[in-house]
Design an enzyme around this catalytic site. Structure first.
Site, mmCIF file in Angstrom:
data_model
loop_
_atom_site.group_PDB
_atom_site.id
_atom_site.type_symbol
_atom_site.label_atom_id
_atom_site.label_comp_id
_atom_site.label_asym_id
_atom_site.label_seq_id
_atom_site.Cartn_x
_atom_site.Cartn_y
_atom_site.Cartn_z
ATOM 1 N N ASP A 17 0.816 -1.214 0.000
ATOM 2 C CA ASP A 17 0.000 0.000 0.000
ATOM 3 C C ASP A 17 0.850 1.265 0.000
ATOM 4 O O ASP A 17 0.663 2.164 -0.829
ATOM 5 C CB ASP A 17 -0.942 0.019 1.206
ATOM 6 C CG ASP A 17 -2.034 -1.037 1.105
ATOM 7 O OD1 ASP A 17 -1.892 -1.956 0.283
ATOM 8 O OD2 ASP A 17 -3.021 -0.940 1.845
ATOM 9 N N ARG A 99 -0.784 5.855 17.250
ATOM 10 C CA ARG A 99 -0.995 6.845 16.187
ATOM 11 C C ARG A 99 -0.529 8.258 16.560
ATOM 12 O O ARG A 99 0.057 8.956 15.726
ATOM 13 C CB ARG A 99 -2.455 6.856 15.746
ATOM 14 C CG ARG A 99 -2.964 5.546 15.148
ATOM 15 C CD ARG A 99 -1.916 4.779 14.420
ATOM 16 N NE ARG A 99 -2.434 3.636 13.678
ATOM 17 C CZ ARG A 99 -1.685 2.625 13.272
ATOM 18 N NH1 ARG A 99 -0.397 2.600 13.586
ATOM 19 N NH2 ARG A 99 -2.203 1.649 12.579
ATOM 20 N N ASP A 128 -8.057 5.086 11.956
ATOM 21 C CA ASP A 128 -6.699 5.601 11.902
ATOM 22 C C ASP A 128 -6.584 6.908 11.141
ATOM 23 O O ASP A 128 -5.765 7.766 11.484
ATOM 24 C CB ASP A 128 -5.757 4.554 11.310
ATOM 25 C CG ASP A 128 -5.352 3.503 12.318
ATOM 26 O OD1 ASP A 128 -5.506 3.757 13.531
ATOM 27 O OD2 ASP A 128 -4.873 2.430 11.914
ATOM 28 N N SER A 182 -6.161 -8.313 7.737
ATOM 29 C CA SER A 182 -5.133 -7.274 7.860
ATOM 30 C C SER A 182 -4.650 -7.218 9.303
ATOM 31 O O SER A 182 -5.396 -7.542 10.235
ATOM 32 C CB SER A 182 -5.679 -5.910 7.441
ATOM 33 O OG SER A 182 -6.673 -5.469 8.347
#
Length: 405
Positions: A17, A99, A128, A182
């Site tokens: 990605d 994050r 996210d 994922s």
């Protein structure tokens, strides 16, 4: 594009990605890309990310691979642990708490290299994107944010791979098929979601678990450990002082061996949908249990109960991405104030997925055996005082009862 972008800092893993995003940014915005890869203890080799970035034309001085493990645990995980934070009562916020640190370092790099934009690889469906961007804007209010998943037409894995092949972006063989789920990993946890996990009725397949053995296969003999706390933070295990990241890594290994920290959860995302995920937080689960145990000795009832009232709000702020908000900082100040005398040692038994408190002691303990004993308390507690205490507390109930009888 309406706003000219000269240089952008990309949160870059080197995976499919973000490798596609790197090339897409170069093409779409005709800009220079700076890559930032954070080592948060995800357990992966990060140097391949450097080589992939170089192959994509990123200047060596614009490739940042930063070891943030100690900062992550010391300045983000431990403050959260002081709060006993658990989103919706059970999730220990392993992805959420990483994050703000990534966003913080990304903005620092943007200022260092004179970038006018930052970019991330989060999709438009998840939490996210919110967490990253709230962090960016809190620290650099005028920064330009580029979120490719909300802009491009590469809406499937097939299209991503086609784009990669067209632009000579290496694609690992195991990435060519449809991913069964994922994952996201750091020193605190591993999360898995999507695909085979999307039906909340179906049991999580064994192959999804990567951080813990099956509790049924864990050792048949319990493992007893001690965790020592100073001002609410764990500082030693079994009497051995350790840095924050080293301590968490050590507890992770113990938790892995004994199958501790698995969670199958259907949660409420900030963007509005429900999602099913599987989380493994071995060391964090041990810390969470141990911290509550030492607080049970050292915190006054009023402070302890108030903390429990504040915790859901604090956890929600972290989950939703408001780490840098004034309300989170206000709550943190209150929580940290409560930890001044949270010192001592907790003894725990680890056994087949469970963390069991079997002892605790503290030089700042509020527990008084002399007061609580069923034996002769030698005048430490006058039981006759309880009669007035009960009558005063019963007064309003008696008045209600007389009225309503």
């Amino acid at each position: 594009m309406s706003d000219k972008i000269n240089r952008v800092v990309l949160a870059y893993s080197g995976g499919l990605d973000t490798s596609v995003i790197l090339k897409w940014l170069q093409q779409t915005y005709q800009c220079e890309v700076v890559t930032f890869t954070a080592d948060l203890g995800q357990g992966e080799e990060l140097e391949p990310a450097r080589r992939k970035a170089e192959l994509a034309g990123v200047k060596p001085e614009h490739i940042f691979i930063d070891d943030l493990r100690e900062e992550f645990v010391r300045d983000f995980v431990f403050p959260m642990m002081r709060a006993n934070a658990a989103y919706e009562g059970v999730y220990l916020l392993g992805t959420s708490i990483a994050r703000p640190l990534i966003a913080k370092r990304q903005i620092e790099i943007a200022k260092l290299v004179g970038a006018d934009a930052v970019s991330h690889g989060a999709t438009g469906k998840g939490n996210d994107q919110v967490r990253f961007e709230l962090g960016y804007y809190a620290l650099a209010p005028d920064i330009k944010v580029i979120a490719p998943w909300r802009e491009w037409d590469l809406t499937s894995r097939t299209k991503l791979i086609e784009f990669a092949e067209k632009h000579q972006i290496p694609v690992a063989k195991d990435k060519r098929g449809e991913a069964p789920f994922s994952t996201d990993a750091n020193l605190l946890h591993t999360s898995s979601e999507g695909k085979v996990l999307e039906d909340p009725w179906e049991q999580v397949p064994d192959y999804v678990f990567s951080r813990t053995v099956n509790p049924e296969d864990a050792p048949d003999t319990p493992h007893v450990i001690t965790v020592h706390f100073e001002k609410g933070d764990a500082v030693a295990v079994d009497g051995d002082p350790m840095s924050p990241a080293t301590l968490l890594a050590h507890l992770n290994e113990l938790g892995r061996e004994h199958g501790i920290g698995r969670l199958d959860l259907v949660e409420n995302r900030f963007v509005g949908m429900k999602s099913r995920g599987m989380y493994e937080t071995p060391g964090g689960t041990i810390l969470h249990v141990a911290h509550r145990a030492i607080e049970s000795l050292t915190l006054d009832r009023g402070a302890a109960h108030l903390k429990d009232e504040l915790m859901p709000r604090y956890a929600e702020l972290i989950y939703n991405g408001f780490w840098f908000s004034p309300e989170r900082e206000m709550l943190q100040a209150a929580i940290d104030h409560s930890q001044a005398r949270v010192n001592g040692t907790v003894r725990l038994k680890l056994y087949k997925g469970g963390v069991h408190v079997i002892g605790r002691q503290s030089p700042d303990s509020l527990y008084s055996e002399k007061v609580v004993t069923f034996e002769d308390d030698q005048g430490a507690y006058d039981q006759r005082d309880a009669a007035g205490f009960i009558k005063l507390n019963a007064l309003r109930l008696r008045l209600l009862g007389r009225r309503d009888r």
